[in-house]
Scaffold this motif. Structure first.
Motif, PDB file in Angstrom:
ATOM      1  N   ASN A  43      -8.138  16.763  -9.740  1.00 42.89           N
ATOM      2  CA  ASN A  43      -7.420  16.896 -11.021  1.00 42.89           C
ATOM      3  C   ASN A  43      -8.188  17.762 -12.016  1.00 42.89           C
ATOM      4  N   ARG A  90      -6.724  20.398  -6.967  1.00 41.37           N
ATOM      5  CA  ARG A  90      -5.659  19.397  -7.069  1.00 41.37           C
ATOM      6  C   ARG A  90      -6.210  17.998  -6.833  1.00 41.37           C
ATOM      7  N   TRP A 147       0.793  -1.232   0.000  1.00 42.14           N
ATOM      8  CA  TRP A 147       0.000   0.000   0.000  1.00 42.14           C
ATOM      9  C   TRP A 147       0.822   1.278   0.000  1.00 42.14           C
ATOM     10  N   ARG A 192       0.359   3.570  -3.256  1.00 42.60           N
ATOM     11  CA  ARG A 192      -0.948   4.220  -3.356  1.00 42.60           C
ATOM     12  C   ARG A 192      -1.112   5.292  -2.275  1.00 42.60           C
ATOM     13  N   TYR A 232       1.343   7.027  -0.980  1.00 39.97           N
ATOM     14  CA  TYR A 232       2.166   8.166  -1.395  1.00 39.97           C
ATOM     15  C   TYR A 232       1.458   8.962  -2.494  1.00 39.97           C
ATOM     16  N   ARG A 233       0.910   8.253  -3.459  1.00 43.69           N
ATOM     17  CA  ARG A 233       0.214   8.942  -4.559  1.00 43.69           C
ATOM     18  C   ARG A 233      -0.929   9.808  -4.019  1.00 43.69           C
ATOM     19  N   TRP A 234      -1.632   9.256  -3.027  1.00 42.90           N
ATOM     20  CA  TRP A 234      -2.766  10.007  -2.472  1.00 42.90           C
ATOM     21  C   TRP A 234      -2.266  11.260  -1.749  1.00 42.90           C
ATOM     22  N   PHE A 294      -8.165   3.599   3.334  1.00 42.90           N
ATOM     23  CA  PHE A 294      -8.450   4.847   2.630  1.00 42.90           C
ATOM     24  C   PHE A 294      -8.994   5.902   3.596  1.00 42.90           C
ATOM     25  N   GLU A 320     -10.650   5.664  -6.543  1.00 39.70           N
ATOM     26  CA  GLU A 320      -9.459   6.246  -7.166  1.00 39.70           C
ATOM     27  C   GLU A 320      -8.212   5.920  -6.350  1.00 39.70           C
ATOM     28  N   PHE A 321      -8.381   5.894  -5.034  1.00 40.78           N
ATOM     29  CA  PHE A 321      -7.264   5.521  -4.157  1.00 40.78           C
ATOM     30  C   PHE A 321      -6.828   4.087  -4.455  1.00 40.78           C
ATOM     31  N   SER A 372      -5.211   3.900  -7.892  1.00 42.40           N
ATOM     32  CA  SER A 372      -4.189   4.931  -8.141  1.00 42.40           C
ATOM     33  C   SER A 372      -4.556   5.773  -9.348  1.00 42.40           C
ATOM     34  N   ALA A 373      -5.859   5.918  -9.593  1.00 42.73           N
ATOM     35  CA  ALA A 373      -6.281   6.684 -10.766  1.00 42.73           C
ATOM     36  C   ALA A 373      -6.056   8.172 -10.536  1.00 42.73           C
ATOM     37  N   GLY A 374      -5.810   8.882 -11.615  1.00 46.72           N
ATOM     38  CA  GLY A 374      -5.623  10.327 -11.528  1.00 46.72           C
ATOM     39  C   GLY A 374      -4.243  10.674 -11.021  1.00 46.72           C
ATOM     40  N   GLY A 375      -3.966  11.944 -10.932  1.00 43.30           N
ATOM     41  CA  GLY A 375      -2.672  12.373 -10.440  1.00 43.30           C
ATOM     42  C   GLY A 375      -1.673  12.545 -11.559  1.00 43.30           C
ATOM     43  N   SER A 376      -0.664  13.351 -11.281  1.00 39.79           N
ATOM     44  CA  SER A 376       0.282  13.693 -12.327  1.00 39.79           C
ATOM     45  C   SER A 376       1.615  12.978 -12.163  1.00 39.79           C
ATOM     46  N   LEU A 377       1.691  12.055 -11.232  1.00 44.41           N
ATOM     47  CA  LEU A 377       2.971  11.386 -10.967  1.00 44.41           C
ATOM     48  C   LEU A 377       3.272  10.345 -12.028  1.00 44.41           C
ATOM     49  N   TYR A 430       0.454  12.818  -2.332  1.00 41.40           N
ATOM     50  CA  TYR A 430       0.993  13.724  -3.348  1.00 41.40           C
ATOM     51  C   TYR A 430      -0.138  14.491  -4.029  1.00 41.40           C
ATOM     52  N   ARG A 431      -1.242  13.830  -4.157  1.00 33.50           N
ATOM     53  CA  ARG A 431      -2.400  14.475  -4.771  1.00 33.50           C
ATOM     54  C   ARG A 431      -2.849  15.681  -3.943  1.00 33.50           C
TER      55      ARG A 431
END
Lengths: 192, 235
Positions: free
Chosen positions: A166, A163, A38, A41, A43-45, A85, B42-43, B46-51, A47-48
């Motif tokens: 998106n 942000r 996890w 995912r 980190y991506r969240w 989440f 989305e979480f 991992s959808a979306g985001g610019s990474l 970062y978002r």
């Protein structure tokens, strides 16, 4: 590598294994697998929300440590990813609020406010929260609903919503929120 | 509205129900639930985001290393679980023998064991001596420890007891919900115990709903010690 061993066991099985005899090699291994599974995912969240590597890493680290602390109380009666989440999402929202505190205590309702809306109407809207939510759900597009929810009830700033969702347009979430408010106002006046 | 936020457990359970389940259908009209549902999907994906995938992958490896390092260091020890050493970290160690080994050859196991015992004994002696030499006034702030005992049932509910901390002029009991956000607190307790009485729970606590409790020892406004947290089930 962990990733190569990370097959065949569900999140719930790993969570259960980490709860049994904590500190044992099997529990350690299960926890490591969960973290490995996890971390990207999470980190991506983060970062978002924050859009910057180091700050996002710090926030994601906090999220996973919170998850580890809460894990002994996790019950496999739901979906692990949904549980995680909620921890991650709430922690990210808390961080955003900490960074950009809203000055007015009633700011949660200001998403509904427009130049033409007076204080009395705002109070009415607050009282009729349930009705507003029902109208939001019935009349607004999912994206509008989501933006308005985040703004009004999660106290997320317009920039953060831009942000988070998106929204690439020049006005970002501002345009979406204006449309949502206009539709909501029209729907509410139709009903009353 | 924070008061009626969906809890992590509730949301996890609801998402596991089929969409035509009555309870799930009741929530289907809630923007709160729908908003979370969409963001959760989305979480998950991992959808979306610019990474880029590469940046995200590199950051994730860094994150894993950090978390495992924190956990091994005890920061998350309250959970009782400890992560295994990072494979990446192990892999990152230089292959072959150390420069000491290269010069002197591999030391016999007995010598390593003896050296380890010696180091531990010296470190322990030094630490204990250091503890004794710290002035009491300052030491209580820096080294204060507080232990929250297991909840004890009483005639009216449960009682939380904790150890006294030298230098503390009050205590605060903080309760955390499922997402580890604070749900209630009892401030300025002058004794080393509080009773959670059935029918008179502090605002934010709900009967039979588990929360984590921790106790903070206060000196004025400063927190000088914090206990490990314990699970509490208010009556």
């Amino acid at each position: 590598m962990l990733r190569e061993q990370d097959s065949g066991r569900s999140d719930d099985e790993l969570a259960a294994a980490s709860q049994r005899d904590p500190g044992s090699p099997a529990a350690q291994q299960a926890l490591s697998l969960l973290i490995s599974r996890w971390s990207e995912r999470t980190y991506r969240w983060a970062y978002r929300y924050l859009g910057e590597r180091e700050q996002s890493l710090d926030l994601a680290q906090d999220c996973l440590l919170q998850m580890i602390q809460a894990l002994p109380r996790y019950r496999a009666s739901g979906r692990f990813s949904a549980w995680l989440f909620m921890i991650v999402h709430n922690r990210c929202l808390d961080e955003l609020r900490r960074r950009r505190p809203l000055p007015e205590p009633e700011a949660g309702m200001d998403a509904f406010e427009t130049a033409e809306t007076g204080p009395e109407e705002i109070v009415d809207l607050a009282i009729e929260r349930e009705r507003v939510l029902a109208v939001m759900n019935a009349r607004l597009e999912p994206e509008e609903r989501l933006a308005l929810w985040l703004r009004a009830y999660e106290e997320t700033s317009v920039e953060d919503i831009t942000r988070l969702l998106n929204l690439d347009g020049a006005s970002g979430a501002r345009g979406l929120l204006q449309t949502a408010r206009r539709k909501l106002r029209a729907a509410l006046s139709e009903e009353s | 509205m924070n008061d009626d936020r969906l809890s992590a457990e509730d949301f996890a359970r609801l998402t596991s129900l089929p969409e035509d389940h009555p309870e799930r259908r009741r929530w289907a009209g809630s923007p709160e639930f729908e908003a979370r549902l969409r963001l959760w999907r989305e979480f998950e994906t991992s959808a979306g985001g610019s990474l880029s995938a590469e940046d995200a992958g590199l950051a994730a490896r860094e994150l894993e290393r950090r978390v495992e390092s924190e956990v091994r260091g005890g920061a998350a020890g309250r959970g009782g679980a400890v992560a295994a050493p990072s494979r990446d970290a192990a892999a990152a160690r230089p292959a072959g023998r150390s420069w000491l080994q290269r010069i002197f050859g591999a030391p016999p196991r007995a010598a390593v064991a003896f050296a380890t015992i010696l180091v531990v004994a010296v470190a322990t002696t030094w630490f204990l001596a250091r503890e004794r030499t710290v002035p009491a006034e300052r030491g209580t702030v820096e080294h204060a420890a507080i232990e929250l005992m297991a909840p004890r049932p009483t005639a009216n509910g449960i009682e939380l007891d904790w150890t006294r901390v030298a230098g503390a002029d009050g205590y605060r009991v903080v309760f955390y919900g499922a997402e580890l956000t604070e749900v209630a607190r009892i401030d300025r307790v002058s004794t080393t115990h509080v009773e959670l009485r059935s029918g008179a729970l502090p605002q934010g606590l709900v009967a039979h709903r588990d929360v984590m409790a921790e106790v903070q020892a206060l000196h004025g406004e400063d927190v000088i010690a914090t206990s490990k947290s314990r699970m509490v089930s208010p009556f």
